[in-house]
Scaffold this active site. Sequence first.
Site, PDB file in Angstrom:
ATOM      1  CG  HIS A  80      33.956  39.250  46.179  1.00 18.48           C
ATOM      2  ND1 HIS A  80      33.913  38.215  45.269  1.00 18.48           N
ATOM      3  CD2 HIS A  80      34.788  38.831  47.163  1.00 18.48           C
ATOM      4  CE1 HIS A  80      34.682  37.219  45.694  1.00 18.48           C
ATOM      5  NE2 HIS A  80      35.223  37.577  46.848  1.00 18.48           N
TER       6      HIS A  80
ATOM      7  CG  HIS B  12      37.825  34.221  38.454  1.00 16.67           C
ATOM      8  ND1 HIS B  12      36.823  33.981  37.521  1.00 16.67           N
ATOM      9  CD2 HIS B  12      38.705  33.200  38.307  1.00 16.67           C
ATOM     10  CE1 HIS B  12      37.107  32.867  36.867  1.00 16.67           C
ATOM     11  NE2 HIS B  12      38.238  32.376  37.319  1.00 16.67           N
TER      12      HIS B  12
ATOM     13  CG  HIS C 142      36.202  38.001  50.863  1.00  7.28           C
ATOM     14  ND1 HIS C 142      35.540  37.341  49.848  1.00  7.28           N
ATOM     15  CD2 HIS C 142      35.251  38.479  51.691  1.00  7.28           C
ATOM     16  CE1 HIS C 142      34.225  37.414  50.085  1.00  7.28           C
ATOM     17  NE2 HIS C 142      34.034  38.110  51.184  1.00  7.28           N
TER      18      HIS C 142
ATOM     19  CB  THR D  74      32.446  33.106  47.957  1.00  6.73           C
ATOM     20  OG1 THR D  74      33.542  33.891  47.450  1.00  6.73           O
ATOM     21  CG2 THR D  74      32.265  33.355  49.441  1.00  6.73           C
ATOM     22  CB  THR D  75      35.525  31.215  43.882  1.00  7.32           C
ATOM     23  OG1 THR D  75      36.645  30.963  44.731  1.00  7.32           O
ATOM     24  CG2 THR D  75      35.247  32.709  43.856  1.00  7.32           C
TER      25      THR D  75
END
Length: 248
Positions: free
Chosen positions: A115, A88, A132, A199-200
């Site tokens: 990201h 991810h 992040h 955010t996941t």
Amino acid sequence: MSHSRLALGGLALLAALASGQAIASESGWGYGEKNGPAHWGDLKPEYATCKTGRNQSPVNLDGEIEAELPAITFRYDGKVTAIINNGHTIKAEYAPGSTIETNGKVFELKQFHFHFPSENNIHGKSFPMEAHFVHAAKDGSLAVVGVMMEVGKENTALANLWKKMPMKAGEKNSLEMTVKAADLLPENRDYYRFNGSLTTPPCTEGVLWLVMKTPIKISEDQLKMFQKVMKHPNNRPVQPLNARAVLK
Ligand SMILES: [Zn+2]
């Protein structure tokens, strides 16, 4: 079940663990057409907040309220201990003991990850990447420092990290070079503050977001290497602010 079948089952599991791909796909969510952000809330009951939450991240930072926010105290003394490709994102695990302090509360840096493109937007602008820095307080609450990354000159700390970037999902490398989180922060630490979520999945709310106003620079090659290893964008689209205020 016979012993031989048991042994075979064990071997298959070991092979799956070793390949890493199974680990990444096991949780079901991702960034694809069928398992992407639009579907997260329906994939598992535990992910329902991704759909029903009213304070979700990321957001487009806009309409800020002037609040003369006090400076965040960064005490990033430690270093990266390992770098992981979990399918991810690329995540750097951090040695215990580094903290931030904001509004009298201390949060310890646990890990940072990346990201592309950026998840948060600033006044409608997306950036090529966003880092992040994930922190946890003693009471379990989370604070994430977001740093926008734009293309310019090469970032040395990132270069040392990327040298050990695992190419495949499920891989983890240790580092020889010392990489410090502070070298991935902008000099100017003015920031936006708002309440949001992971955010996941499971998109848990109650996360304090602190997004730096000033981006850091990375080279075109550093951006391309991350894109090549991730194979696909790993950003959740911006979510409605609803009743939230963004402070600056
Ligand atoms: Zn993130």
